[in-house]
Design a protein around this motif. Structure first.
Motif, PDB file in Angstrom:
ATOM      1  N   LEU A  93       0.809  -1.213   0.000  1.00 53.82           N
ATOM      2  CA  LEU A  93       0.000   0.000   0.000  1.00 53.82           C
ATOM      3  C   LEU A  93       0.843   1.264   0.000  1.00 53.82           C
ATOM      4  N   GLY A  94       2.153   1.129   0.174  1.00 53.59           N
ATOM      5  CA  GLY A  94       3.037   2.278   0.239  1.00 53.59           C
ATOM      6  C   GLY A  94       3.534   2.514   1.643  1.00 53.59           C
ATOM      7  N   SER A  95       4.746   3.084   1.743  1.00 52.50           N
ATOM      8  CA  SER A  95       5.363   3.439   3.026  1.00 52.50           C
ATOM      9  C   SER A  95       5.510   2.234   3.950  1.00 52.50           C
ATOM     10  N   GLY A  96       5.694   1.041   3.384  1.00 49.12           N
ATOM     11  CA  GLY A  96       5.910  -0.149   4.180  1.00 49.12           C
ATOM     12  C   GLY A  96       4.655  -0.835   4.671  1.00 49.12           C
ATOM     13  N   PHE A  97       3.469  -0.398   4.249  1.00 47.59           N
ATOM     14  CA  PHE A  97       2.204  -1.024   4.664  1.00 47.59           C
ATOM     15  C   PHE A  97       1.783  -2.045   3.606  1.00 47.59           C
ATOM     16  N   TYR A  98       1.300  -3.194   4.103  1.00 46.46           N
ATOM     17  CA  TYR A  98       0.854  -4.274   3.220  1.00 46.46           C
ATOM     18  C   TYR A  98      -0.533  -4.746   3.645  1.00 46.46           C
ATOM     19  N   ASN A  99      -1.340  -5.067   2.641  1.00 45.72           N
ATOM     20  CA  ASN A  99      -2.670  -5.623   2.881  1.00 45.72           C
ATOM     21  C   ASN A  99      -2.624  -7.123   2.592  1.00 45.72           C
ATOM     22  N   ILE A 100      -2.941  -7.931   3.626  1.00 50.15           N
ATOM     23  CA  ILE A 100      -2.916  -9.390   3.504  1.00 50.15           C
ATOM     24  C   ILE A 100      -4.350  -9.889   3.603  1.00 50.15           C
ATOM     25  N   THR A 101      -4.790 -10.704   2.599  1.00 51.20           N
ATOM     26  CA  THR A 101      -6.207 -11.054   2.469  1.00 51.20           C
ATOM     27  C   THR A 101      -6.387 -12.560   2.346  1.00 51.20           C
ATOM     28  N   LEU A 102      -7.406 -13.066   3.067  1.00 51.82           N
ATOM     29  CA  LEU A 102      -7.882 -14.448   2.909  1.00 51.82           C
ATOM     30  C   LEU A 102      -9.320 -14.377   2.402  1.00 51.82           C
ATOM     31  N   VAL A 103      -9.629 -15.105   1.321  1.00 47.75           N
ATOM     32  CA  VAL A 103     -10.946 -15.041   0.695  1.00 47.75           C
ATOM     33  C   VAL A 103     -11.682 -16.358   0.926  1.00 47.75           C
ATOM     34  N   LEU A 104     -12.915 -16.261   1.469  1.00 46.52           N
ATOM     35  CA  LEU A 104     -13.810 -17.410   1.610  1.00 46.52           C
ATOM     36  C   LEU A 104     -14.870 -17.286   0.525  1.00 46.52           C
ATOM     37  N   SER A 105     -14.946 -18.286  -0.350  1.00 44.49           N
ATOM     38  CA  SER A 105     -15.893 -18.185  -1.472  1.00 44.49           C
ATOM     39  C   SER A 105     -17.336 -18.120  -0.996  1.00 44.49           C
ATOM     40  N   LYS A 106     -17.669 -18.790   0.097  1.00 45.76           N
ATOM     41  CA  LYS A 106     -19.013 -18.751   0.661  1.00 45.76           C
ATOM     42  C   LYS A 106     -18.904 -18.934   2.173  1.00 45.76           C
ATOM     43  N   VAL A 107     -19.387 -17.953   2.894  1.00 48.21           N
ATOM     44  CA  VAL A 107     -19.307 -17.990   4.347  1.00 48.21           C
ATOM     45  C   VAL A 107     -20.377 -18.924   4.888  1.00 48.21           C
ATOM     46  N   ALA A 108     -19.961 -19.929   5.665  1.00 47.03           N
ATOM     47  CA  ALA A 108     -20.881 -20.862   6.309  1.00 47.03           C
ATOM     48  C   ALA A 108     -20.951 -20.568   7.799  1.00 47.03           C
ATOM     49  N   LYS A 109     -21.945 -21.159   8.454  1.00 47.11           N
ATOM     50  CA  LYS A 109     -22.119 -20.912   9.885  1.00 47.11           C
ATOM     51  C   LYS A 109     -20.912 -21.371  10.678  1.00 47.11           C
ATOM     52  N   GLU A 110     -20.322 -22.510  10.287  1.00 51.13           N
ATOM     53  CA  GLU A 110     -19.160 -22.993  11.023  1.00 51.13           C
ATOM     54  C   GLU A 110     -17.942 -22.079  10.830  1.00 51.13           C
ATOM     55  N   ASP A 111     -17.921 -21.317   9.733  1.00 46.99           N
ATOM     56  CA  ASP A 111     -16.831 -20.351   9.545  1.00 46.99           C
ATOM     57  C   ASP A 111     -16.882 -19.236  10.585  1.00 46.99           C
ATOM     58  N   VAL A 112     -18.100 -18.861  10.997  1.00 49.11           N
ATOM     59  CA  VAL A 112     -18.247 -17.798  11.989  1.00 49.11           C
ATOM     60  C   VAL A 112     -17.819 -18.290  13.365  1.00 49.11           C
ATOM     61  N   ASP A 113     -17.932 -19.588  13.620  1.00 46.11           N
ATOM     62  CA  ASP A 113     -17.643 -20.136  14.938  1.00 46.11           C
ATOM     63  C   ASP A 113     -16.165 -20.441  15.153  1.00 46.11           C
ATOM     64  N   ARG A 114     -15.348 -20.466  14.106  1.00 43.81           N
ATOM     65  CA  ARG A 114     -13.950 -20.856  14.265  1.00 43.81           C
ATOM     66  C   ARG A 114     -13.042 -19.622  14.347  1.00 43.81           C
ATOM     67  N   THR A 115     -11.795 -19.874  14.774  1.00 45.90           N
ATOM     68  CA  THR A 115     -10.778 -18.826  14.850  1.00 45.90           C
ATOM     69  C   THR A 115      -9.766 -19.036  13.733  1.00 45.90           C
ATOM     70  N   TYR A 116      -9.399 -17.959  13.062  1.00 43.50           N
ATOM     71  CA  TYR A 116      -8.430 -17.993  11.971  1.00 43.50           C
ATOM     72  C   TYR A 116      -7.100 -17.437  12.482  1.00 43.50           C
ATOM     73  N   TYR A 117      -6.010 -18.020  12.000  1.00 42.55           N
ATOM     74  CA  TYR A 117      -4.692 -17.612  12.445  1.00 42.55           C
ATOM     75  C   TYR A 117      -3.860 -17.180  11.245  1.00 42.55           C
ATOM     76  N   LEU A 118      -3.109 -16.079  11.442  1.00 41.39           N
ATOM     77  CA  LEU A 118      -2.249 -15.536  10.389  1.00 41.39           C
ATOM     78  C   LEU A 118      -0.859 -15.320  10.964  1.00 41.39           C
ATOM     79  N   ARG A 119       0.143 -15.813  10.233  1.00 41.43           N
ATOM     80  CA  ARG A 119       1.536 -15.594  10.607  1.00 41.43           C
ATOM     81  C   ARG A 119       2.208 -14.801   9.489  1.00 41.43           C
ATOM     82  N   VAL A 120       2.827 -13.665   9.860  1.00 39.74           N
ATOM     83  CA  VAL A 120       3.529 -12.804   8.898  1.00 39.74           C
ATOM     84  C   VAL A 120       4.984 -12.724   9.338  1.00 39.74           C
TER      85      VAL A 120
END
Length: 492
Positions: free
Chosen positions: A287-314
């Motif tokens: 994005l400039g000045s050392g900022f980065y946008n990191i994205t995970l895309v879910l094609s269709k959000v399900a109910k179990e997706d709302v109940d779980r925790t997602y982890y990101l390592r950079v």
């Protein structure tokens, strides 16, 4: 040897008379071609005026205004000897002196001012470490040199458009022998941080002979590990069941980061998709000045997706940062941002409220200030009641004999409790004795109106005003007096 006292006397006379001449200005800086007015004044009329500019001496006459250096002032009769220099030349750099006749004697009085004819300096030079990049926490030492100016130039340091005030050392001015040109140098020491990446370190030289400042700069390249922009666990709001969902995380990193997502048992290194392409980890976008946008895309959000925790390592070569994310189908709540001033105001208001409450509690507990009058009135009324030694007992209240007290308390508990409360309210602390006497048999018309009222005479214990008794439970002892036979028969 006689010449030395004469020379000393001449010098002393010159110094004394010079103090009587007022010259303005004392010093001036002008560019070549500028004009300048120098005025000398004495407190008596004069008949001549001479001014020495550079190596040339000018005899100034008020009526002659055609030369390069002409007379200026209100007139000789007012003791003013001034010179207006129309166009300054570079060779006139140095002293300008005026010479006026003395009030008495034959020695001219004189005064001198300093004229600096500005000469532009050379271009500024920025001397810094030869390395092309720095790491967060490094110490940068740099030097700015601006040579051969008259007078010396002025140096200021900037990081982009923000002036640097900390870490700036005192300037050093030097000149070469035989030259009236001055070179200025100044050092700076600064701690390199992640926010300095991509900014320009600049030294700016300003001078009277320059139309605009001159600058020397270098761009800073700073390497640092990934950094989060928000603390704690993250929540992605506004997702809808059955629709596409995007989990966006913004990080700072230099060099560019690598991203790894963990969804349950699924691990994706960006850019990567799972087998059925229902989950995709996109490549980080700068994005400039050392900022980065990191994205995970879910094609269709399900109910179990709302109940779980997602982890990101950079991570990059200097370190790593980890994130935990939750999803929410609710809209993001509107945040209330308070500035520093508002927070300080709230804290002060709470402290003032606590102080006020503490003062009120203290005043009430110690009978001070506004509670003091109420306490005195209460004490006065209590004393008057105790001095009277009489308690009104309503008609129908029975004062039992000592032998019947136990059974009377059992049968008439509520009546005796009320009687005891009224007695305790009328007495101060201490053990009291109560003697009840029935009303006389003979009743006057006035006494008939008070029929049904029994008077109890109180016999108070010994008390002293200097030392009140300690707090204790109040007691009232009911002393029974024999009743007339008629009353006994009526009661039976």
């Amino acid at each position: 040897m006689a010449a030395f006292p004469a020379l000393f006397g001449l010098l002393f006379a010159s110094l004394v008379t010079a103090q009587t001449v007022d010259i303005t200005p004392r010093e001036a800086v002008r560019r070549v071609g500028d004009d300048l007015t120098v005025l000398c004044k004495v407190p008596y009329p004069i008949d001549s005026c001479r001014m020495t500019v550079g190596t040339t001496s000018y005899r100034l006459i008020p009526t002659n205004q055609d030369e390069e250096v002409v007379y200026a002032g209100q007139g000789l009769k007012f003791g003013e000897c001034g010179a207006h220099i129309k166009h300054i030349k570079e060779e006139w750099n140095g002293n300008i002196s005026c010479l006026l006749p003395p009030q008495s004697g034959s020695i001219e009085v004189t005064a001198t001012m300093r004229l600096v004819v500005a000469k532009p300096p050379g271009n500024p030079q920025l001397i810094s470490p030869p390395q092309s990049n720095f790491k967060e926490g490094d110490i940068l030492m740099a030097q700015c040199i601006v040579p051969n100016g008259r007078p010396a130039a002025k140096i200021t340091w900037f990081l982009d458009d923000i002036q640097i005030l900390t870490g700036v050392h005192a300037p050093i001015i030097s000149s070469e022998p035989g030259l009236d040109l001055e070179t200025i140098s100044q050092n700076i020491t600064m701690n390199i941080g992640a926010d300095d990446h991509g900014k320009r370190l600049m030294c700016r030289a300003e001078h009277e002979a320059l139309d605009s400042p001159r600058e020397a700069a270098r761009q800073l390249v700073v390497y640092y590990p990934p950094k989060r922009t928000e603390p704690g666990p993250l929540t992605i709001f506004g997702l809808k069941i059955g629709a596409e969902g995007r989990l966006n995380v913004t990080v700072r990193s230099n060099p560019p980061p690598a991203a790894q997502w963990t969804v349950g048992e699924l691990v994706l290194d960006a850019p990567q998709r799972n087998d059925d392409a229902s989950v995709a980890a996109l490549e980080p976008v700068h994005l400039g000045s050392g900022f980065y946008n990191i994205t995970l895309v879910l094609s269709k959000v399900a109910k179990e997706d709302v109940d779980r925790t997602y982890y990101l390592r950079v991570n990059n070569d200097l370190g790593r940062e980890e994130f935990s994310l939750r999803l929410s189908t609710m809209d993001e709540p509107a945040g209330v941002e308070l500035g520093t001033g508002a927070i300080v105001g709230i804290v002060i208001a709470v402290l003032l409220l606590l102080i006020a409450v503490s003062l009120v509690v203290f005043a009430k507990a110690t009978d001070r200030w506004c509670f003091a009058a109420r306490s005195r009135e209460h004490g006065k009324s209590s004393g008057e009641s105790a001095a009277a030694g009489v308690v009104l007992i309503e008609a129908g209240d029975t004062i039992p004999r000592p032998s019947d007290t136990e059974s009377a308390v059992g049968r008439e508990r509520s009546r005796l409790s009320a009687l005891g409360a009224r007695v305790r309210a009328a007495l101060p602390l201490g053990r009291d004795r109560v003697q009840a006497t029935p009303a006389p048999d003979t009743e006057t018309p006035a006494e008939e109106e008070k029929k049904g009222v029994v008077y109890a005479e109180l016999a108070l214990g010994d008390q002293t005003a200097e030392k009140p008794p300690p707090p204790s439970t109040e007691y009232a002892e009911i002393v029974y007096t024999d009743q007339p036979a008629q009353i006994k028969e009526d009661k039976e």
